[in-house]
Write a protein that holds these residues in place. Structure first.
Motif, PDB file in Angstrom:
ATOM      1  N   ALA A  28     -23.619  34.221   7.401  1.00  0.00           N
ATOM      2  CA  ALA A  28     -24.437  34.438   5.684  1.00  0.00           C
ATOM      3  C   ALA A  28     -24.685  33.462   5.320  1.00  0.00           C
ATOM      4  CB  ALA A  28     -23.894  35.044   5.317  1.00  0.00           C
ATOM      5  N   LEU A  29     -26.259  33.486   4.348  1.00  0.00           N
ATOM      6  CA  LEU A  29     -26.724  31.910   3.765  1.00  0.00           C
ATOM      7  C   LEU A  29     -26.323  32.415   2.858  1.00  0.00           C
ATOM      8  CD1 LEU A  29     -30.064  31.601   5.847  1.00  0.00           C
ATOM      9  CD2 LEU A  29     -27.704  29.610   5.928  1.00  0.00           C
ATOM     10  N   ASP A  30     -25.513  31.608   1.568  1.00  0.00           N
ATOM     11  CA  ASP A  30     -24.362  32.094   0.588  1.00  0.00           C
ATOM     12  C   ASP A  30     -24.640  33.438   0.175  1.00  0.00           C
ATOM     13  OD1 ASP A  30     -24.909  29.159  -0.960  1.00  0.00           O
ATOM     14  OD2 ASP A  30     -27.227  29.528  -1.248  1.00  0.00           O
ATOM     15  N   ALA A  31     -23.424  33.726  -1.366  1.00  0.00           N
ATOM     16  CA  ALA A  31     -23.387  34.972  -1.255  1.00  0.00           C
ATOM     17  C   ALA A  31     -23.731  35.479  -2.431  1.00  0.00           C
ATOM     18  CB  ALA A  31     -21.509  35.044  -0.696  1.00  0.00           C
ATOM     19  N   GLY A  32     -24.595  35.584  -2.911  1.00  0.00           N
ATOM     20  CA  GLY A  32     -24.789  36.091  -4.013  1.00  0.00           C
ATOM     21  C   GLY A  32     -25.245  37.589  -3.904  1.00  0.00           C
ATOM     22  N   ALA A  33     -25.275  38.010  -2.717  1.00  0.00           N
ATOM     23  CA  ALA A  33     -25.129  39.573  -2.974  1.00  0.00           C
ATOM     24  C   ALA A  33     -25.109  40.519  -1.526  1.00  0.00           C
ATOM     25  CB  ALA A  33     -26.865  40.170  -2.520  1.00  0.00           C
ATOM     26  N   VAL A  34     -23.588  39.720  -0.870  1.00  0.00           N
ATOM     27  CA  VAL A  34     -23.490  40.326   0.608  1.00  0.00           C
ATOM     28  C   VAL A  34     -22.261  42.090   0.231  1.00  0.00           C
ATOM     29  CG1 VAL A  34     -21.160  39.736   2.263  1.00  0.00           C
ATOM     30  CG2 VAL A  34     -22.967  38.019   1.061  1.00  0.00           C
ATOM     31  N   THR A  35     -21.277  41.561  -0.311  1.00  0.00           N
ATOM     32  CA  THR A  35     -21.055  43.045  -0.558  1.00  0.00           C
ATOM     33  C   THR A  35     -21.990  44.006  -1.063  1.00  0.00           C
ATOM     34  OG1 THR A  35     -19.767  42.349  -2.333  1.00  0.00           O
ATOM     35  CG2 THR A  35     -18.496  42.215  -0.329  1.00  0.00           C
ATOM     36  N   SER A  39     -22.735  46.691   4.402  1.00  0.00           N
ATOM     37  CA  SER A  39     -21.810  48.585   4.160  1.00  0.00           C
ATOM     38  C   SER A  39     -20.321  47.904   4.288  1.00  0.00           C
ATOM     39  CB  SER A  39     -21.925  49.410   4.715  1.00  0.00           C
ATOM     40  OG  SER A  39     -22.278  48.555   6.392  1.00  0.00           O
ATOM     41  N   LEU A  40     -19.580  47.865   4.566  1.00  0.00           N
ATOM     42  CA  LEU A  40     -17.660  47.958   5.476  1.00  0.00           C
ATOM     43  C   LEU A  40     -17.662  47.872   6.732  1.00  0.00           C
ATOM     44  CD1 LEU A  40     -15.238  50.404   3.022  1.00  0.00           C
ATOM     45  CD2 LEU A  40     -15.758  47.457   2.544  1.00  0.00           C
ATOM     46  N   GLU A  41     -19.160  48.442   7.618  1.00  0.00           N
ATOM     47  CA  GLU A  41     -18.805  48.768   8.630  1.00  0.00           C
ATOM     48  C   GLU A  41     -19.401  47.332   8.286  1.00  0.00           C
ATOM     49  OE1 GLU A  41     -17.866  52.354   7.952  1.00  0.00           O
ATOM     50  OE2 GLU A  41     -20.116  51.264   7.469  1.00  0.00           O
ATOM     51  N   GLU A  42     -20.516  46.237   8.114  1.00  0.00           N
ATOM     52  CA  GLU A  42     -21.169  45.100   8.728  1.00  0.00           C
ATOM     53  C   GLU A  42     -20.607  44.429   8.283  1.00  0.00           C
ATOM     54  OE1 GLU A  42     -26.065  46.733   8.323  1.00  0.00           O
ATOM     55  OE2 GLU A  42     -24.293  47.002   5.705  1.00  0.00           O
ATOM     56  N   GLN A  43     -19.523  44.270   7.355  1.00  0.00           N
ATOM     57  CA  GLN A  43     -19.693  42.962   6.294  1.00  0.00           C
ATOM     58  C   GLN A  43     -18.019  42.092   7.266  1.00  0.00           C
ATOM     59  OE1 GLN A  43     -17.722  43.594   2.262  1.00  0.00           O
ATOM     60  NE2 GLN A  43     -19.268  44.877   1.733  1.00  0.00           N
ATOM     61  N   PRO A  44     -17.604  42.690   8.265  1.00  0.00           N
ATOM     62  CA  PRO A  44     -16.691  41.920   8.935  1.00  0.00           C
ATOM     63  C   PRO A  44     -16.642  41.224  10.435  1.00  0.00           C
ATOM     64  CG  PRO A  44     -15.898  44.377   8.778  1.00  0.00           C
ATOM     65  CD  PRO A  44     -17.277  45.144   8.252  1.00  0.00           C
ATOM     66  N   ASP A  67     -11.607  39.758  -0.279  1.00  0.00           N
ATOM     67  CA  ASP A  67     -11.290  41.411  -0.403  1.00  0.00           C
ATOM     68  C   ASP A  67     -10.854  42.156   0.477  1.00  0.00           C
ATOM     69  OD1 ASP A  67      -8.384  42.094  -2.367  1.00  0.00           O
ATOM     70  OD2 ASP A  67     -10.496  43.646  -3.455  1.00  0.00           O
ATOM     71  N   ASN A  68     -12.141  42.963   0.529  1.00  0.00           N
ATOM     72  CA  ASN A  68     -12.077  43.791   1.889  1.00  0.00           C
ATOM     73  C   ASN A  68     -11.855  42.999   3.120  1.00  0.00           C
ATOM     74  OD1 ASN A  68     -12.999  45.532   0.097  1.00  0.00           O
ATOM     75  ND2 ASN A  68     -15.424  44.760   0.140  1.00  0.00           N
ATOM     76  N   ARG A  69     -11.978  41.729   2.997  1.00  0.00           N
ATOM     77  CA  ARG A  69     -11.741  40.788   4.713  1.00  0.00           C
ATOM     78  C   ARG A  69      -9.935  41.006   5.000  1.00  0.00           C
ATOM     79  NH1 ARG A  69     -14.592  37.584   8.001  1.00  0.00           N
ATOM     80  NH2 ARG A  69     -16.218  38.636   7.550  1.00  0.00           N
ATOM     81  N   CYS A  70      -9.214  40.594   3.779  1.00  0.00           N
ATOM     82  CA  CYS A  70      -7.889  40.980   3.166  1.00  0.00           C
ATOM     83  C   CYS A  70      -7.348  42.750   4.100  1.00  0.00           C
ATOM     84  CB  CYS A  70      -7.334  40.221   2.482  1.00  0.00           C
ATOM     85  SG  CYS A  70      -5.667  40.614   1.930  1.00  0.00           S
ATOM     86  N   GLN A  71      -8.521  43.401   3.265  1.00  0.00           N
ATOM     87  CA  GLN A  71      -7.537  44.925   3.626  1.00  0.00           C
ATOM     88  C   GLN A  71      -7.804  44.802   5.176  1.00  0.00           C
ATOM     89  OE1 GLN A  71      -9.236  46.874   0.445  1.00  0.00           O
ATOM     90  NE2 GLN A  71      -8.873  45.282  -0.723  1.00  0.00           N
ATOM     91  N   GLN A  72      -9.380  44.961   5.523  1.00  0.00           N
ATOM     92  CA  GLN A  72      -9.407  45.380   6.921  1.00  0.00           C
ATOM     93  C   GLN A  72      -9.165  44.408   8.098  1.00  0.00           C
ATOM     94  OE1 GLN A  72     -13.786  44.040   6.264  1.00  0.00           O
ATOM     95  NE2 GLN A  72     -14.411  46.543   6.672  1.00  0.00           N
ATOM     96  N   GLY A  73      -8.730  43.531   7.978  1.00  0.00           N
ATOM     97  CA  GLY A  73      -7.856  42.428   8.806  1.00  0.00           C
ATOM     98  C   GLY A  73      -9.042  42.289   9.340  1.00  0.00           C
ATOM     99  N   GLY A  74      -9.431  41.638  11.447  1.00  0.00           N
ATOM    100  CA  GLY A  74      -9.834  40.786  12.007  1.00  0.00           C
ATOM    101  C   GLY A  74     -10.206  39.736  12.255  1.00  0.00           C
ATOM    102  N   HIS A  75     -11.082  38.978  12.096  1.00  0.00           N
ATOM    103  CA  HIS A  75     -10.854  37.800  12.273  1.00  0.00           C
ATOM    104  C   HIS A  75     -11.305  37.509  10.313  1.00  0.00           C
ATOM    105  CE1 HIS A  75     -15.557  37.189  11.454  1.00  0.00           C
ATOM    106  NE2 HIS A  75     -15.515  38.311  12.555  1.00  0.00           N
ATOM    107  N   PRO A  76      -9.979  35.970  10.422  1.00  0.00           N
ATOM    108  CA  PRO A  76     -10.473  34.843   9.533  1.00  0.00           C
ATOM    109  C   PRO A  76     -12.556  35.249   8.829  1.00  0.00           C
ATOM    110  CG  PRO A  76      -8.981  33.578   9.921  1.00  0.00           C
ATOM    111  CD  PRO A  76      -9.857  34.837  10.948  1.00  0.00           C
ATOM    112  N   LEU A  77     -12.465  35.095   7.043  1.00  0.00           N
ATOM    113  CA  LEU A  77     -13.415  34.940   6.559  1.00  0.00           C
ATOM    114  C   LEU A  77     -13.783  33.086   6.410  1.00  0.00           C
ATOM    115  CD1 LEU A  77     -16.115  35.606   5.566  1.00  0.00           C
ATOM    116  CD2 LEU A  77     -14.972  35.631   3.091  1.00  0.00           C
ATOM    117  N   VAL A  78     -14.733  32.793   6.800  1.00  0.00           N
ATOM    118  CA  VAL A  78     -15.177  31.121   7.151  1.00  0.00           C
ATOM    119  C   VAL A  78     -16.440  30.917   6.228  1.00  0.00           C
ATOM    120  CG1 VAL A  78     -15.173  29.984   8.434  1.00  0.00           C
ATOM    121  CG2 VAL A  78     -14.340  30.813   9.347  1.00  0.00           C
ATOM    122  N   ILE A  79     -15.912  29.753   5.036  1.00  0.00           N
ATOM    123  CA  ILE A  79     -16.531  29.356   4.164  1.00  0.00           C
ATOM    124  C   ILE A  79     -16.963  28.389   4.487  1.00  0.00           C
ATOM    125  CG2 ILE A  79     -16.729  29.148   1.589  1.00  0.00           C
ATOM    126  CD1 ILE A  79     -14.591  31.758   1.071  1.00  0.00           C
TER     127      ILE A  79
END
Length: 266
Positions: A28-35, A39-44, A67-79
């Motif tokens: 992602a390039l910037d995060a003004g409109a990610v979520t 969709s929840l399927e695309e975000q992870p 917040d969604n990543r925390c609940q979904q699990g998987g790999h950490p969100l790298v900022i």
């Protein structure tokens, strides 16, 4: 290389979303409109979010994405951002006051991995994140800010972030023979040149002057500069019609104004 437009405006209405782009479904390039747009399927699938600067329009969906990543699990969100931007995010955003500090909250509610990992990037020092090599380049704005050159396995794309007239970005681009496109900001109509100047943004008038810097390139890079796809974003919704009318007067440039939901194969 696939580029998806999640947000491409300098303000928000039901028909406008702030800056956010998705590269090859993972970066992602910037995060003004990610979520807001994924969709929840695309975000992870997002591995790093490259943050150009700490203004709210570019970081707001980091809150709900974390917040969604925390609940979904998987790999950490790298900022990933320059150190100055990360410092602002830590102090004023993920500070357990405005929003929980997800860099201290376990991913999936258990284990040792935290939900958010902050990755500092030094200007003009390439760093590999996922399949791509990222080079931040400082630009001119009202706070510490950078653009990015992202080298993917199939070529490079440049992202200006928010900026007014600048120099170093164009010098760096001169050495990129594999550049496929430039995402370039444009915000105000030319009669608002003073507002654009004090806020660190472009008008069609200053953008036209800025794009002439592509003509300074020599050899094959010069031809590439004249044909380079320039994808414009960040127009203020109030001035959308006026700015697009003024942009139409700029000749001899391969320019296109981004639209929500568009996908480009570069």
């Amino acid at each position: 290389m696939e580029l998806r437009v999640l947000g491409c405006h300098g303000g928000e209405t039901p028909k406008h979303r702030t800056s956010s782009f998705l590269l090859d479904a993972t970066t992602a390039l910037d995060a003004g409109a990610v979520t807001s747009m994924l969709s929840l399927e695309e975000q992870p699938r997002i591995e790093p979010v490259l943050v150009s600067h700490a203004h709210l329009a570019h970081v707001r969906d980091l809150a709900t994405l974390a917040d969604n990543r925390c609940q979904q699990g998987g790999h950490p969100l790298v900022i990933a951002a320059i150190p100055e931007t990360i410092a602002v995010l830590r102090k004023h955003f993920f500070n357990d006051l405005l929003w929980p500090d997800f860099s201290k909250i376990p991913l999936g509610g258990q284990g040792r991995r935290m939900t958010v990992v902050f990755q500092p990037m030094e200007p003009e020092v390439p760093i590999v994140l996922g399949p791509n090599e990222i080079t931040p380049v400082l630009v001119h704005h009202t706070i510490d800010a950078c653009g990015f050159v992202v080298r993917t396995p199939t070529g490079s794309i440049a992202y200006s972030g928010d900026t007014g007239p600048t120099e170093r970005l164009w010098e760096v681009l001169a050495s990129r023979g594999d550049l496929r496109a430039l995402l370039m900001e444009i915000s105000f109509p030319s009669h608002h040149h003073r507002l654009a100047q004090v806020s660190g943004h472009h008008t069609p008038e200053t953008l036209e002057v800025e794009l002439r810097k592509l003509d300074r390139l020599e050899g094959p890079a010069a031809d590439a500069g004249r044909q380079l796809p320039i994808l414009l974003y960040h127009i203020k919704p109030v001035f959308e019609v006026t700015v697009e009318r003024e942009l139409a007067r700029i000749a001899h440039r391969n320019m296109e104004v981004c639209r929500l939901g568009e996908q480009f194969i570069l």
